[in-house]
Design an enzyme around this catalytic site. Structure first.
Site, PDB file in Angstrom:
ATOM      1  N   VAL A  12       0.588   6.923   0.063  1.00 13.80           N
ATOM      2  CA  VAL A  12       1.283   6.724  -1.216  1.00 13.80           C
ATOM      3  C   VAL A  12       2.411   7.753  -1.390  1.00 13.80           C
ATOM      4  CG1 VAL A  12       0.998   6.556  -3.707  1.00 13.80           C
ATOM      5  CG2 VAL A  12      -0.841   5.776  -2.213  1.00 13.80           C
ATOM      6  N   LYS A 102      -7.799   7.461  -8.981  1.00 12.44           N
ATOM      7  CA  LYS A 102      -8.769   6.903  -9.958  1.00 12.44           C
ATOM      8  C   LYS A 102     -10.030   7.737 -10.038  1.00 12.44           C
ATOM      9  CE  LYS A 102      -8.754   4.412  -6.038  1.00 12.44           C
ATOM     10  NZ  LYS A 102      -7.690   3.693  -5.379  1.00 12.44           N
ATOM     11  N   VAL A 129      -5.299   1.943 -11.375  1.00  5.72           N
ATOM     12  CA  VAL A 129      -5.990   0.657 -11.554  1.00  5.72           C
ATOM     13  C   VAL A 129      -5.044  -0.448 -11.117  1.00  5.72           C
ATOM     14  CG1 VAL A 129      -7.016  -0.949 -13.216  1.00  5.72           C
ATOM     15  CG2 VAL A 129      -7.290   1.505 -13.544  1.00  5.72           C
ATOM     16  N   GLY A 131      -3.419  -0.777  -8.381  1.00 12.26           N
ATOM     17  CA  GLY A 131      -2.338  -0.368  -7.464  1.00 12.26           C
ATOM     18  C   GLY A 131      -0.959  -0.652  -8.026  1.00 12.26           C
ATOM     19  N   ILE A 133       0.091  -3.274  -9.675  1.00 12.43           N
ATOM     20  CA  ILE A 133       0.175  -4.204 -10.816  1.00 12.43           C
ATOM     21  C   ILE A 133       0.371  -3.420 -12.110  1.00 12.43           C
ATOM     22  CG2 ILE A 133      -0.978  -6.069 -12.053  1.00 12.43           C
ATOM     23  CD1 ILE A 133      -2.861  -6.393  -9.660  1.00 12.43           C
ATOM     24  N   GLU A 187     -11.449   1.484   4.981  1.00 15.62           N
ATOM     25  CA  GLU A 187     -11.521   2.846   5.513  1.00 15.62           C
ATOM     26  C   GLU A 187     -12.607   2.932   6.584  1.00 15.62           C
ATOM     27  OE1 GLU A 187     -10.473   5.876   3.442  1.00 15.62           O
ATOM     28  OE2 GLU A 187      -9.340   4.679   2.003  1.00 15.62           O
ATOM     29  N   LYS A 202     -12.373   1.978 -11.656  1.00 13.37           N
ATOM     30  CA  LYS A 202     -11.237   1.303 -12.297  1.00 13.37           C
ATOM     31  C   LYS A 202     -11.692   0.614 -13.585  1.00 13.37           C
ATOM     32  CE  LYS A 202      -8.929   0.684  -7.871  1.00 13.37           C
ATOM     33  NZ  LYS A 202      -8.866  -0.182  -6.679  1.00 13.37           N
ATOM     34  N   GLY A 299      -1.503  -0.320  -1.271  1.00 17.92           N
ATOM     35  CA  GLY A 299      -0.380  -0.353  -0.332  1.00 17.92           C
ATOM     36  C   GLY A 299       0.645   0.695  -0.703  1.00 17.92           C
TER      37      GLY A 299
HETATM   38  N1  LIG Z   1      -3.435   3.901  -0.473  1.00 22.64           N
HETATM   39  C1  LIG Z   1      -3.333   3.070  -1.492  1.00 22.64           C
HETATM   40  O1  LIG Z   1      -2.922   1.925  -1.351  1.00 22.64           O
HETATM   41  C2  LIG Z   1      -3.714   3.539  -2.881  1.00 22.64           C
HETATM   42  C3  LIG Z   1      -3.627   2.646  -3.958  1.00 22.64           C
HETATM   43  C4  LIG Z   1      -3.939   3.093  -5.257  1.00 22.64           C
HETATM   44  C5  LIG Z   1      -4.329   4.403  -5.437  1.00 22.64           C
HETATM   45  N2  LIG Z   1      -4.438   5.238  -4.357  1.00 22.64           N
HETATM   46  C6  LIG Z   1      -4.848   6.631  -4.596  1.00 22.64           C
HETATM   47  O2  LIG Z   1      -3.762   7.467  -4.240  1.00 22.64           O
HETATM   48  C7  LIG Z   1      -4.250   8.687  -3.687  1.00 22.64           C
HETATM   49  C8  LIG Z   1      -3.603   8.908  -2.314  1.00 22.64           C
HETATM   50  O3  LIG Z   1      -3.977   7.855  -1.460  1.00 22.64           O
HETATM   51  P1  LIG Z   1      -3.401   7.785   0.034  1.00 22.64           P
HETATM   52  O4  LIG Z   1      -3.845   6.473   0.573  1.00 22.64           O
HETATM   53  O5  LIG Z   1      -1.947   8.124   0.033  1.00 22.64           O
HETATM   54  O6  LIG Z   1      -4.229   8.961   0.726  1.00 22.64           O
HETATM   55  P2  LIG Z   1      -3.992   9.601   2.174  1.00 22.64           P
HETATM   56  O7  LIG Z   1      -3.110   8.732   2.989  1.00 22.64           O
HETATM   57  O8  LIG Z   1      -5.327   9.964   2.690  1.00 22.64           O
HETATM   58  O9  LIG Z   1      -3.162  10.943   1.863  1.00 22.64           O
HETATM   59  C9  LIG Z   1      -3.713  12.005   1.154  1.00 22.64           C
HETATM   60  C10 LIG Z   1      -2.704  13.151   1.118  1.00 22.64           C
HETATM   61  O10 LIG Z   1      -3.238  14.159   0.279  1.00 22.64           O
HETATM   62  C11 LIG Z   1      -3.159  15.417   0.927  1.00 22.64           C
HETATM   63  N3  LIG Z   1      -4.292  16.201   0.446  1.00 22.64           N
HETATM   64  C12 LIG Z   1      -5.614  15.851   0.428  1.00 22.64           C
HETATM   65  N4  LIG Z   1      -6.350  16.803  -0.147  1.00 22.64           N
HETATM   66  C13 LIG Z   1      -5.494  17.776  -0.518  1.00 22.64           C
HETATM   67  C14 LIG Z   1      -5.638  19.003  -1.163  1.00 22.64           C
HETATM   68  N5  LIG Z   1      -6.835  19.443  -1.567  1.00 22.64           N
HETATM   69  N6  LIG Z   1      -4.532  19.743  -1.381  1.00 22.64           N
HETATM   70  C15 LIG Z   1      -3.313  19.298  -0.995  1.00 22.64           C
HETATM   71  N7  LIG Z   1      -3.100  18.133  -0.383  1.00 22.64           N
HETATM   72  C16 LIG Z   1      -4.182  17.381  -0.146  1.00 22.64           C
HETATM   73  C17 LIG Z   1      -3.220  15.133   2.410  1.00 22.64           C
HETATM   74  O11 LIG Z   1      -2.630  16.194   3.107  1.00 22.64           O
HETATM   75  P3  LIG Z   1      -2.442  16.186   4.725  1.00 22.64           P
HETATM   76  O12 LIG Z   1      -1.405  15.118   4.974  1.00 22.64           O
HETATM   77  O13 LIG Z   1      -1.994  17.517   5.105  1.00 22.64           O
HETATM   78  O14 LIG Z   1      -3.788  15.794   5.278  1.00 22.64           O
HETATM   79  C18 LIG Z   1      -2.435  13.804   2.460  1.00 22.64           C
HETATM   80  O15 LIG Z   1      -1.065  14.072   2.594  1.00 22.64           O
HETATM   81  C19 LIG Z   1      -5.776   8.562  -3.656  1.00 22.64           C
HETATM   82  O16 LIG Z   1      -6.303   9.214  -4.781  1.00 22.64           O
HETATM   83  C20 LIG Z   1      -6.020   7.072  -3.736  1.00 22.64           C
HETATM   84  O17 LIG Z   1      -7.240   6.748  -4.356  1.00 22.64           O
HETATM   85  C21 LIG Z   1      -4.127   4.840  -3.097  1.00 22.64           C
END
Ligand SMILES: NC(=O)c1ccc[n+]([C@@H]2O[C@H](COP(=O)([O-])OP(=O)(O)OC[C@H]3O[C@@H](n4cnc5c(N)ncnc54)[C@H](OP(=O)(O)O)[C@@H]3O)[C@@H](O)[C@H]2O)c1
Length: 403
Positions: A12, A102, A129, A131, A133, A187, A202, A299
């Site tokens: 994200v 969330k 909630v 994503g 939308i 995952e 959510k 996404g």
């Molecule tokens: N992916 C989706 O489609 C989606 C949709 C809706 C909501 N979300 C929410 O958005 C958030 C991010 O999702 P994502 O898919 O982008 O996750 P991700 O790809 O796993 O990326 C997480 C990022 O957070 C960093 N990070 C994790 N813990 C940290 C900490 N304690 N201090 C500093 N940086 C930290 C990581 O650093 P490093 O790169 O150094 O490891 C990484 O860059 C989550 O809360 C998820 O629930 C995601």
């Protein structure tokens, strides 16, 4: 110049960087100033990344995010407790917060909302909630003019992808889960999704906003999809129906019911058309009637898009504060009631048909498994029967017929 501090540069976070770059001119023309990322906090600054960012912008020191040039902190980490503390510290330093997380919003919703008000900063979480939308903003607008009596949704793309593929391709759960993992729809550890916890978080957010009273994670009954098998899908198909994991909260007098559970949906009804990784949220207001929202529930770009819509609202000061209600609502989950599909794995014991006959309207199959359609029955009564049969969670599959 509006300064952004970004927490996280994963899926994200990268989307946020990309859209900000791509839409720089459009944003400047709307906001009359540049929006620029000042610092990005990650766990590992040496990690190889798929995105280029300006020299010196990555940091592993949260104090850099509190720099006075940062006006808005976008929190998109995968972390819960530490990132919660970052949000608190940033709010106390006068930074506005936008988050997609969330888990944090669900666990600390009221506290963070109050803290944002105390500090006079924005706290927006549209992406947490549904994503991409836009649903929380319209919901917050409608609670001013309506009593919201019901919120429902298909809120988890992983579950919906798995159920859609089992249904369309006649595959068993494990096989579809494996493919979903290979394609990045699930995952490596899918438990938060398939056991329903992600949907529950959510729903906690949607229900608290919609019904305007605190509805916590513990208030919500939970059934996931991880016990479903190809036998169940075949039975459901025979009923001209499909199956979806639905989160649902309803007003009941001065209280509420709230549940996440698989629901059997007639093929010609609305939620049956929400397939693959898509999400949909519906809510009902006493004046506006029913509203439905559909789109990408996750996404990189859809989620980043929702985040940046929040950022625009903060910069334009067009967001709503204090939209959590303070009604004290009683938990009326004992009123959850309906007809259910119940399949149990073969259990020894002659008493089984007798015990099931208490709740059964129709035996759908009897052989390798027993499956029944129940009479209209309280969910708690069904749990009593499952206890009487001595069944653990992985020995049955339960789904409500959606009404
Ligand atoms: N992916 C989706 O489609 C989606 C949709 C809706 C909501 N979300 C929410 O958005 C958030 C991010 O999702 P994502 O898919 O982008 O996750 P991700 O790809 O796993 O990326 C997480 C990022 O957070 C960093 N990070 C994790 N813990 C940290 C900490 N304690 N201090 C500093 N940086 C930290 C990581 O650093 P490093 O790169 O150094 O490891 C990484 O860059 C989550 O809360 C998820 O629930 C995601």
């Amino acid at each position: 110049m509006i300064g952004i501090g970004l927490l996280g540069l994963g899926t994200v976070g990268q989307g946020v960087v990309e859209i900000l770059e791509e839409r720089r001119d459009a944003l400047k023309s709307l906001l009359k100033e540049d929006v620029s990322i000042k610092k990005i906090l990650v766990r590992d600054i040496h990690k190889k990344r798929n995105i280029k960012v300006s020299e010196g912008i990555l940091t592993d020191d949260f104090q850099d995010i509190l720099d006075e040039e940062v006006d808005i902190v976008i929190e998109v980490t995968s972390d819960l407790e530490q990132s919660y503390r970052y949000i608190v510290e940033a709010m106390n330093k006068g930074k506005h917060i936008v988050t997609a997380n969330k888990a944090i919003v669900s666990k600390y919703f009221e506290e963070l909302n109050e803290l944002s008000i105390k500090n006079g900063v924005g706290f927006l979480y549209e992406a947490s909630v549904g994503g991409g939308i836009p649903v929380l903003k319209p919901l917050k607008e409608q609670i001013v003019l309506n009593d919201i009596d019901e919120v429902q949704g298909i809120l988890n793309g992983t579950c919906n992808y798995i159920l859609t593929n089992m249904f369309e391709r006649d595959l068993d759960y494990d096989e579809v889960l494996r493919t979903a993992q290979e394609l990045g729809y699930a995952e490596a550890d899918p438990s938060a999704d398939v056991q329903g916890h992600d949907t529950l978080r959510k729903l906690r957010i949607l229900a608290t906003l919609g019904l305007q009273g605190k509805i916590t994670e513990e208030d919500i009954l939970l059934e996931g999809i991880d016990n479903i098998n190809a036998f169940d899908i075949a039975q459901i198909k025979r009923l001209d129906s499909t199956i979806k994991l639905i989160g649902e909260a309803k007003r009941r007098g001065d209280g509420f019911t709230a549940v996440v559970q698989p629901m059997i949906i007639k093929n010609d009804s609305y939620f049956a058309s929400v397939n693959g990784a898509f999400n949909s949220v519906a809510f009902k207001g006493n004046n506006v009637g029913e509203l439905k929202f559909y789109g990408s529930g996750a996404g990189k770009l859809p989620t980043a898009n929702a985040i940046l819509s929040d950022v625009i609202d903060i910069i334009m000061d067009s967001h709503r504060e204090n939209s959590l209600g303070d009604d004290v609502l009683s938990n009326e989950n004992h009123m959850i009631h309906g007809q259910y599909y119940l399949r149990i794995s073969p259990v020894a014991g002659e008493g089984v048909p007798n015990i099931l006959s208490e709740i059964s309207e129709e035996i759908l199959a009897q052989g390798e498994y027993i499956s029944i359609k129940t009479k209209a029955t309280g969910l708690y009564k069904i749990y009593d029967v499952l206890r009487e049969l001595g069944l653990s969670k992985d020995e049955y599959f339960l789904a409500r017929f959606f009404d």
